[in-house]
Write an enzyme that holds these catalytic residues in place. Structure first.
Site, mmCIF file in Angstrom:
data_model
loop_
_atom_site.group_PDB
_atom_site.id
_atom_site.type_symbol
_atom_site.label_atom_id
_atom_site.label_comp_id
_atom_site.label_asym_id
_atom_site.label_seq_id
_atom_site.Cartn_x
_atom_site.Cartn_y
_atom_site.Cartn_z
ATOM 1 N N ARG A 146 0.846 -1.194 0.000
ATOM 2 C CA ARG A 146 0.000 0.000 0.000
ATOM 3 C C ARG A 146 0.875 1.234 0.000
ATOM 4 O O ARG A 146 1.753 1.374 0.855
ATOM 5 C CB ARG A 146 -0.863 0.043 1.260
ATOM 6 N N THR A 179 -1.411 7.457 -0.497
ATOM 7 C CA THR A 179 -2.726 7.281 -1.148
ATOM 8 C C THR A 179 -3.476 6.063 -0.608
ATOM 9 O O THR A 179 -4.682 5.955 -0.809
ATOM 10 C CB THR A 179 -2.547 7.061 -2.666
ATOM 11 N N ASP A 222 -0.270 -4.167 12.454
ATOM 12 C CA ASP A 222 0.244 -4.479 11.112
ATOM 13 C C ASP A 222 0.530 -5.982 11.012
ATOM 14 O O ASP A 222 1.445 -6.499 11.656
ATOM 15 C CB ASP A 222 1.512 -3.668 10.857
ATOM 16 N N ASP A 281 4.160 -6.903 9.792
ATOM 17 C CA ASP A 281 5.179 -6.644 10.815
ATOM 18 C C ASP A 281 5.073 -7.634 11.976
ATOM 19 O O ASP A 281 6.079 -8.101 12.499
ATOM 20 C CB ASP A 281 5.027 -5.218 11.360
#
Ligand code: PRP
Ligand code: URA
Length: 216
Positions: free
Chosen positions: A102, A106, A207, A210
């Site tokens: 990603r 944006t 995340d 992660d």
């Protein structure tokens, strides 16, 4: 457009451990693996079968064989952790990787890797990605698979935001969505230092890439 949020007690129990911020990467990976197997069990309940005969040590018996070849399509990176467990359940599945990240500003997906054969070699594609946030990555992956010629596509994920479910369902109403939990909302732009970045699922799990790979 079936959106199937699992109500299985094992999944709900494991999801609680997965969300916990104190869960270490090793345990987090184990949970992603286990939850993925349970979700894949639900997502493959309508696979085609043909009758075959099998001979037991005592007598001939009616048996069944799968008629459809399955493709597992993990979205890199976080989808990788969903592959191994499911693959053990269906060892003749093919695995096709799609690399997307990603864009931080944006939040739109950027494709950096995809390697598919010229023509589809499978009848059913299971897209694997733990997080369905804005839905951009999932929609882009279905776009890629449909351009390739894939006919039956299912999305298998762990946590979704309502925004992501809506976007995927609107863009691709023919794609079933199998998810362990649909959460509350996505974070907006941070207002003060320490706020999480935009586009994260709340309450979510942070995340997913992660937390699996020990980065970030
Ligand atoms: C995460 C996640 C999804 C995507 C979901 O990947 O694994 O692929 O975000 O967000 P979306 O629904 O808004 O597109 P990320 O881009 O962080 O990459 P990573 O897996 O390599 O960490
Ligand atoms: N990707 C993640 O890993 N977590 C989120 O909450 C949203 C996107």
């Amino acid at each position: 457009m079936p959106v199937l949020e699992s109500s299985h007690p094992l999944i709900k129990h494991k999801m609680t451990l997965l969300r916990d911020k104190n869960t270490e990467p090793k345990k987090f990976r184990e949970l992603i693996r286990e939850i993925s197997i349970l979700l894949a069990y639900e997502a493959t309940a309508d696979l085609g079968l043909k009758e075959v005969e099998v001979t037991t040590p005592l007598a001939p018996a009616k048996g069944y064989q799968l008629t459809e070849k399955i493709g597992l399509v993990p979205i890199l990176r976080a989808g990788l952790g969903m592959v191994e467990g499911i693959w053990e359940m269906m060892p003749s599945a093919e695995v096709w990787h799609i690399g997307l990240y990603r864009d931080h500003k944006t939040l739109e997906p950027v494709e950096y890797y995809s390697k598919l054969p010229v023509h589809p070699t499978v009848q059913v594609c299971l897209i694997l990605d733990p997080m369905l946030a804005t839905g951009g990555s999932a929609v882009a992956t279905v776009d890629i698979l449909k351009k390739w010629g894939a006919k039956r596509i299912k999305f298998v994920g762990v946590i979704a935001a309502p925004e992501g479910v809506k976007r995927l369902a609107q863009a691709h109403p023919d794609v079933d969505i199998h998810i362990a939990a649909i959460d509350d909302h996505l974070t907006g732009e941070p207002e003060k230092p320490g706020d999480p970045p935009a586009g994260y699922i709340v309450p979510g799990l942070g995340d997913a890439g992660d937390r699996q790979f020990g980065t970030g």
